[in-house]
Design an enzyme around this catalytic site. Structure first.
Site, short mmCIF file in Angstrom:
data_model
loop_
_atom_site.label_atom_id
_atom_site.label_comp_id
_atom_site.label_asym_id
_atom_site.label_seq_id
_atom_site.Cartn_x
_atom_site.Cartn_y
_atom_site.Cartn_z
N SER A 144 -8.08 0.55 -12.94
CA SER A 144 -7.90 1.74 -12.07
C SER A 144 -7.05 2.72 -12.98
O SER A 144 -6.58 2.33 -14.00
CB SER A 144 -6.86 1.50 -10.91
OG SER A 144 -6.39 2.82 -10.32
N TYR A 157 1.08 -2.38 -7.95
CA TYR A 157 -0.28 -2.17 -8.14
C TYR A 157 -0.72 -1.53 -9.31
O TYR A 157 -1.61 -2.30 -9.93
CB TYR A 157 -0.64 -1.18 -6.94
CG TYR A 157 -2.18 -0.71 -6.89
CD1 TYR A 157 -3.13 -1.75 -6.76
CD2 TYR A 157 -2.65 0.38 -7.44
CE1 TYR A 157 -4.32 -1.58 -6.63
CE2 TYR A 157 -4.08 0.75 -7.52
CZ TYR A 157 -4.74 -0.26 -7.25
OH TYR A 157 -6.13 0.10 -7.19
#
Length: 264
Positions: A144, A157
């Site tokens: 990501s 995350y």
């Protein structure tokens, strides 16, 4: 492109929705045999039916919790009974929760790493051995932009995705002598169910509309690079540039992140 993946086998985790679903259907549209992995069997069955319609080839369904090693082992054993080779592994399974780190439940952090990192690594290890024996194959891991550019309320995350990125970088070097390729895909925010869990307030989605990606567009780009030597795919271009600038000017990057990017 219709038959560019004919007789190829594509394994996709997180295939029940979002980017995973889109990659499964994009691959099937090019003739691939797809192997669909996620927890929700009913959703996988629906997508398998769509895939068969598109490809005219088989589509396999394996309900699996990627946070459980025993599930992963069982699924891997079943896959190797059904197909003789595996050409592509796309690791899309993952989730996030946006909260201040000091307030976040430790179990949520453990679960995130179990699925996003450890489950991905374990499954990749098993499939990677098959590809090494074949002397061919490609592994596509979803990191990501969050693993490259820090924003508030995403410490755990972002750390999980940074781990995936660096794992992929090292794996690429280790598998290269065996003819196996590794590509990392680092998208920014995407219109998927991800935010139903990650951002229950809906504030983040509203604030990053200009950067939001369509999962079908992401899937097309990923499948377009199947078989290529591309190391990393960062999307969209604006955030890819931001990630490069952050590495060059981290102090300024921190200020900009706090002012503009930390909109959760």
């Amino acid at each position: 492109m219709k038959d560019s993946l004919r007789n190829k086998v594509v394994v996709i985790t997180g295939a029940s929705s979002g980017i995973g679903r889109s990659i499964a259907l994009e691959s099937a549209g090019r003739g691939a045999t797809v192997i669909l992995i996620a927890r929700r069997k009913e959703r996988l069955d629906e997508i398998a039916a769509e895939a068969k319609e598109l490809s005219g080839a088989k589509a396999y369904v394996f309900p699996t919790d990627m946070g459980k090693p025993e599930d992963i082992e069982k699924t891997f054993d079943e896959i190797t009974k059904q197909v003789k080779h595996i050409d592509f592994l796309v690791n899309c399974a993952g989730f996030g929760k946006f909260e201040e780190f000091v307030e976040q439940k430790m179990q949520d952090i453990i679960n995130m790493f179990q699925v996003n990192v450890l489950g991905l690594m374990y499954f990749t290890r098993l499939i990677g051995r098959v590809m090494m024996e074949q002397k061919t194959g490609q592994i596509v891991n979803f990191g990501s932009i969050a693993g490259k550019v820090p924003t508030t309320k995403s410490a755990a995350y972002s750390a999980s995705k940074a781990a995936v990125i660096q794992f992929s970088n090292v794996l690429r070097l280790e598998l290269k002598p065996f003819g196996v390729k590794v590509m990392t895909v680092n998208p920014g925010p995407v219109y998927t169910n991800f935010f139903n869990v990650a951002d229950k307030t809906g504030n983040y989605v509203k604030n990053v509309q200009e950067f939001m990606l369509d999962p079908d567009d992401v899937a097309w780009q990923v499948v377009h690079f199947f078989g290529s030597d591309k190391r990393e795919l960062n999307l969209p271009l604006s955030l890819a540039v931001l990630a490069k600038l952050y590495n060059l000017f981290p102090t300024i990057g921190d200020k900009l992140s706090l002012e503009f990017a930390s909109r959760k």
